[in-house]
Design a protein around this motif. Structure first.
Motif, PDB file in Angstrom:
ATOM      1  N   VAL A 128       0.840  -1.205   0.000  1.00  0.00           N
ATOM      2  CA  VAL A 128       0.000   0.000   0.000  1.00  0.00           C
ATOM      3  C   VAL A 128       0.873   1.253   0.000  1.00  0.00           C
ATOM      4  O   VAL A 128       0.634   2.200  -0.760  1.00  0.00           O
ATOM      5  N   VAL A 129       1.897   1.253   0.842  1.00  0.00           N
ATOM      6  CA  VAL A 129       2.783   2.419   0.952  1.00  0.00           C
ATOM      7  C   VAL A 129       3.553   2.641  -0.346  1.00  0.00           C
ATOM      8  O   VAL A 129       3.687   3.785  -0.814  1.00  0.00           O
ATOM      9  N   GLU A 130       4.079   1.571  -0.927  1.00  0.00           N
ATOM     10  CA  GLU A 130       4.849   1.721  -2.165  1.00  0.00           C
ATOM     11  C   GLU A 130       3.986   2.289  -3.288  1.00  0.00           C
ATOM     12  O   GLU A 130       4.426   3.171  -4.044  1.00  0.00           O
ATOM     13  N   GLU A 131       2.767   1.790  -3.425  1.00  0.00           N
ATOM     14  CA  GLU A 131       1.867   2.289  -4.469  1.00  0.00           C
ATOM     15  C   GLU A 131       1.512   3.757  -4.210  1.00  0.00           C
ATOM     16  O   GLU A 131       1.462   4.560  -5.145  1.00  0.00           O
ATOM     17  N   PHE A 132       1.270   4.066  -2.950  1.00  0.00           N
ATOM     18  CA  PHE A 132       0.886   5.439  -2.609  1.00  0.00           C
ATOM     19  C   PHE A 132       2.042   6.407  -2.871  1.00  0.00           C
ATOM     20  O   PHE A 132       1.840   7.488  -3.428  1.00  0.00           O
ATOM     21  N   LEU A 133       3.243   6.023  -2.470  1.00  0.00           N
ATOM     22  CA  LEU A 133       4.401   6.895  -2.682  1.00  0.00           C
ATOM     23  C   LEU A 133       4.680   7.078  -4.163  1.00  0.00           C
ATOM     24  O   LEU A 133       4.970   8.196  -4.615  1.00  0.00           O
ATOM     25  N   ALA A 134       4.602   6.003  -4.926  1.00  0.00           N
ATOM     26  CA  ALA A 134       4.823   6.114  -6.373  1.00  0.00           C
ATOM     27  C   ALA A 134       3.822   7.076  -6.995  1.00  0.00           C
ATOM     28  O   ALA A 134       4.171   7.892  -7.860  1.00  0.00           O
ATOM     29  N   ALA A 135       2.578   7.006  -6.554  1.00  0.00           N
ATOM     30  CA  ALA A 135       1.557   7.906  -7.079  1.00  0.00           C
ATOM     31  C   ALA A 135       1.838   9.343  -6.677  1.00  0.00           C
ATOM     32  O   ALA A 135       1.697  10.268  -7.484  1.00  0.00           O
ATOM     33  N   ALA A 136       2.271   9.540  -5.410  1.00  0.00           N
ATOM     34  CA  ALA A 136       2.537  10.899  -4.923  1.00  0.00           C
ATOM     35  C   ALA A 136       3.735  11.526  -5.634  1.00  0.00           C
ATOM     36  O   ALA A 136       3.788  12.752  -5.820  1.00  0.00           O
ATOM     37  N   LEU A 137       4.699  10.694  -6.037  1.00  0.00           N
ATOM     38  CA  LEU A 137       5.909  11.208  -6.692  1.00  0.00           C
ATOM     39  C   LEU A 137       5.783  11.292  -8.208  1.00  0.00           C
ATOM     40  O   LEU A 137       6.684  11.781  -8.878  1.00  0.00           O
ATOM     41  N   SER A 138       4.656  10.840  -8.732  1.00  0.00           N
ATOM     42  CA  SER A 138       4.486  10.788 -10.188  1.00  0.00           C
ATOM     43  C   SER A 138       4.337  12.172 -10.811  1.00  0.00           C
ATOM     44  O   SER A 138       4.542  12.340 -12.008  1.00  0.00           O
ATOM     45  N   GLY A 139       3.955  13.155  -9.983  1.00  0.00           N
ATOM     46  CA  GLY A 139       3.724  14.488 -10.514  1.00  0.00           C
ATOM     47  C   GLY A 139       2.360  14.655 -11.147  1.00  0.00           C
ATOM     48  O   GLY A 139       2.038  15.710 -11.699  1.00  0.00           O
ATOM     49  N   ASP A 140       1.550  13.615 -11.077  1.00  0.00           N
ATOM     50  CA  ASP A 140       0.225  13.628 -11.682  1.00  0.00           C
ATOM     51  C   ASP A 140      -0.807  13.293 -10.607  1.00  0.00           C
ATOM     52  O   ASP A 140      -0.546  12.499  -9.703  1.00  0.00           O
ATOM     53  N   THR A 141      -1.980  13.889 -10.695  1.00  0.00           N
ATOM     54  CA  THR A 141      -3.008  13.639  -9.687  1.00  0.00           C
ATOM     55  C   THR A 141      -3.759  12.330  -9.913  1.00  0.00           C
ATOM     56  O   THR A 141      -4.256  11.728  -8.969  1.00  0.00           O
ATOM     57  N   GLU A 142      -3.858  11.884 -11.154  1.00  0.00           N
ATOM     58  CA  GLU A 142      -4.687  10.722 -11.464  1.00  0.00           C
ATOM     59  C   GLU A 142      -4.296   9.456 -10.701  1.00  0.00           C
ATOM     60  O   GLU A 142      -5.173   8.741 -10.185  1.00  0.00           O
ATOM     61  N   PRO A 143      -3.000   9.113 -10.611  1.00  0.00           N
ATOM     62  CA  PRO A 143      -2.642   7.902  -9.845  1.00  0.00           C
ATOM     63  C   PRO A 143      -3.081   7.976  -8.386  1.00  0.00           C
ATOM     64  O   PRO A 143      -3.514   6.970  -7.814  1.00  0.00           O
ATOM     65  N   LEU A 144      -3.002   9.153  -7.783  1.00  0.00           N
ATOM     66  CA  LEU A 144      -3.432   9.313  -6.405  1.00  0.00           C
ATOM     67  C   LEU A 144      -4.944   9.207  -6.284  1.00  0.00           C
ATOM     68  O   LEU A 144      -5.464   8.579  -5.357  1.00  0.00           O
ATOM     69  N   ILE A 145      -5.644   9.818  -7.211  1.00  0.00           N
ATOM     70  CA  ILE A 145      -7.115   9.771  -7.185  1.00  0.00           C
ATOM     71  C   ILE A 145      -7.599   8.336  -7.235  1.00  0.00           C
ATOM     72  O   ILE A 145      -8.552   7.954  -6.543  1.00  0.00           O
ATOM     73  N   ARG A 146      -6.925   7.504  -8.019  1.00  0.00           N
ATOM     74  CA  ARG A 146      -7.337   6.103  -8.145  1.00  0.00           C
ATOM     75  C   ARG A 146      -7.139   5.331  -6.844  1.00  0.00           C
ATOM     76  O   ARG A 146      -7.834   4.352  -6.582  1.00  0.00           O
ATOM     77  N   LEU A 147      -6.198   5.756  -6.020  1.00  0.00           N
ATOM     78  CA  LEU A 147      -5.923   5.062  -4.758  1.00  0.00           C
ATOM     79  C   LEU A 147      -6.803   5.542  -3.614  1.00  0.00           C
ATOM     80  O   LEU A 147      -6.912   4.867  -2.591  1.00  0.00           O
ATOM     81  N   LEU A 148      -7.432   6.712  -3.766  1.00  0.00           N
ATOM     82  CA  LEU A 148      -8.247   7.301  -2.704  1.00  0.00           C
ATOM     83  C   LEU A 148      -9.724   7.018  -2.933  1.00  0.00           C
ATOM     84  O   LEU A 148     -10.171   6.872  -4.078  1.00  0.00           O
ATOM     85  N   THR A 149     -10.495   6.963  -1.870  1.00  0.00           N
ATOM     86  CA  THR A 149     -11.948   6.895  -2.022  1.00  0.00           C
ATOM     87  C   THR A 149     -12.454   8.270  -2.440  1.00  0.00           C
ATOM     88  O   THR A 149     -11.788   9.284  -2.208  1.00  0.00           O
ATOM     89  N   LEU A 181      -9.851  14.480  -5.302  1.00  0.00           N
ATOM     90  CA  LEU A 181      -9.148  15.412  -6.178  1.00  0.00           C
ATOM     91  C   LEU A 181      -8.372  16.441  -5.375  1.00  0.00           C
ATOM     92  O   LEU A 181      -7.184  16.689  -5.642  1.00  0.00           O
ATOM     93  N   GLY A 182      -9.013  17.037  -4.376  1.00  0.00           N
ATOM     94  CA  GLY A 182      -8.329  18.045  -3.575  1.00  0.00           C
ATOM     95  C   GLY A 182      -7.149  17.462  -2.824  1.00  0.00           C
ATOM     96  O   GLY A 182      -6.078  18.092  -2.726  1.00  0.00           O
ATOM     97  N   ILE A 183      -7.313  16.264  -2.277  1.00  0.00           N
ATOM     98  CA  ILE A 183      -6.221  15.628  -1.544  1.00  0.00           C
ATOM     99  C   ILE A 183      -5.071  15.280  -2.485  1.00  0.00           C
ATOM    100  O   ILE A 183      -3.895  15.451  -2.144  1.00  0.00           O
ATOM    101  N   ALA A 184      -5.400  14.787  -3.676  1.00  0.00           N
ATOM    102  CA  ALA A 184      -4.367  14.433  -4.649  1.00  0.00           C
ATOM    103  C   ALA A 184      -3.535  15.657  -5.026  1.00  0.00           C
ATOM    104  O   ALA A 184      -2.297  15.591  -5.106  1.00  0.00           O
ATOM    105  N   ARG A 185      -4.200  16.784  -5.248  1.00  0.00           N
ATOM    106  CA  ARG A 185      -3.464  18.013  -5.576  1.00  0.00           C
ATOM    107  C   ARG A 185      -2.590  18.464  -4.413  1.00  0.00           C
ATOM    108  O   ARG A 185      -1.446  18.902  -4.592  1.00  0.00           O
ATOM    109  N   TYR A 186      -3.135  18.348  -3.202  1.00  0.00           N
ATOM    110  CA  TYR A 186      -2.403  18.747  -1.993  1.00  0.00           C
ATOM    111  C   TYR A 186      -1.150  17.888  -1.816  1.00  0.00           C
ATOM    112  O   TYR A 186      -0.046  18.397  -1.578  1.00  0.00           O
ATOM    113  N   LEU A 187      -1.292  16.576  -1.965  1.00  0.00           N
ATOM    114  CA  LEU A 187      -0.163  15.676  -1.763  1.00  0.00           C
ATOM    115  C   LEU A 187       0.865  15.816  -2.885  1.00  0.00           C
ATOM    116  O   LEU A 187       2.070  15.697  -2.644  1.00  0.00           O
TER     117      LEU A 187
END
Length: 314
Positions: free
Chosen positions: A179-200, A224-230
């Motif tokens: 879970v952590v590895e996927e979340f970190l990869a999404a947060a470091l991707s520079g894109d919001t979409e990977p994070l949005i897919r991991l969040l409810t 969306l707001g959380i993804a942009r924030y992170l």
């Protein structure tokens, strides 16, 4: 009255249980240690020959000390800067106490510790002793000087306050790391979409910086707001490196029974990001950056090192 060796040993054999109770009641490992130490001082000063059941006596003294702290803590938190979150602790910390049942593990999750802030002091004590430590209503009633019927009513009321429609997902250490590895990869991707897919869709992000570290002072709701924030939070800048005081690395960890990212400069933990997984994705993101609440986890982390980071940040 000086303590005999067996009386000291008796208290020390109860220390871990007392700390685990106090941590669940107070949400602070430091305050829990203080409460247990105060209990020891009262044990030292007591007429121990007249104490028939030491375990019950110690639990009652500790509980009353925690009740006093909970009452004063409510007043302090009214003036707390930003959002208040519990103090995070690493897997293996004795503050976490017993973890054999789902109820015991749930009672020490950051999500539940945060929810328990809604309870009155008596409701919190009844819930913790009953749910996490298996005390009978009769025993809890004796500790709080209540009737058994009143204790049962308080317990039902506490359960109603803590009811949530969102089901949590229990994860083991291997699943937590994934879970952590996927979340970190999404947060470091520079894109919001990977994070949005991991969040409810209705995910919530809460940050606690106290008055010492800048942190968002109100909860953020929505994927969306959380993804942009992170995305902005994890974007490397020279200013962030300067604030951190050095090169920053991110590690995977299990904190309060759930997946977490530890952000560290060397062996000093400067931030903990705890993820609350549900069957539909990460439902809550807890960000703890208040240095006062990271001292214990820093000591634990340093003692358990060296650690291989998942990524270097700034």
């Amino acid at each position: 009255m000086p303590l005999h060796t067996y009386e000291t040993d008796l208290f020390e054999s109860s220390r871990s249980r007392l700390e685990a109770i106090a941590y669940r009641l107070l949400g602070s490992a430091g305050d829990a240690e203080d409460a247990v130490q105060d209990t020891y001082l009262r044990w030292h000063a007591a007429d121990r020959d007249r104490i028939e059941t030491p375990e019950a006596w110690l639990t009652k003294v500790l509980t009353n000390l925690c009740l006093n702290q909970l009452t004063s803590a409510r007043a302090r938190r009214e003036t707390y800067v930003g959002q208040w979150l519990p103090e995070p602790v690493l897997a293996g910390d004795r503050m976490l106490g017993p973890a054999e049942t789902v109820e015991q593990r749930e009672s020490v999750s950051l999500a539940m510790l945060t929810l328990m802030e809604r309870l009155s002091p008596n409701e919190r004590v009844v819930y913790v002793l009953r749910e996490a430590f298996g005390y009978a209503h009769r025993e809890v009633a004796e500790i709080l000087d209540l009737t058994e019927a009143n204790c049962q009513q308080i317990y039902r009321r506490a359960k109603q306050h803590l009811t949530t429609e969102r089901a949590r997902t229990e994860v083991d250490a291997v699943a937590a790391r994934k879970v952590v590895e996927e979340f970190l990869a999404a947060a470091l991707s520079g894109d919001t979409e990977p994070l949005i897919r991991l969040l409810t869709d209705d995910a919530v992000s809460v940050a606690d910086g106290g008055s010492q570290v800048p942190a968002r002072r109100t909860p953020l709701v929505g994927a969306l707001g959380i993804a942009r924030y992170l995305r902005g939070l994890f974007r490397p800048t020279a200013a962030k490196r300067a604030v951190a005081g050095g090169s920053t690395a991110v590690h995977a960890a299990v904190v309060n029974g759930g997946p977490a990212l530890l952000v560290a400069v060397g062996e000093r933990v400067i931030g903990v990001v705890c993820l609350d997984p549900t069957p539909d994705g990460v439902g809550t993101v807890f960000l703890q950056v208040n240095p006062d609440k990271l001292r214990r986890i820093t000591r634990q982390w340093a003692a358990a090192g060296p650690h291989r980071p998942l990524a270097e940040l700034w």
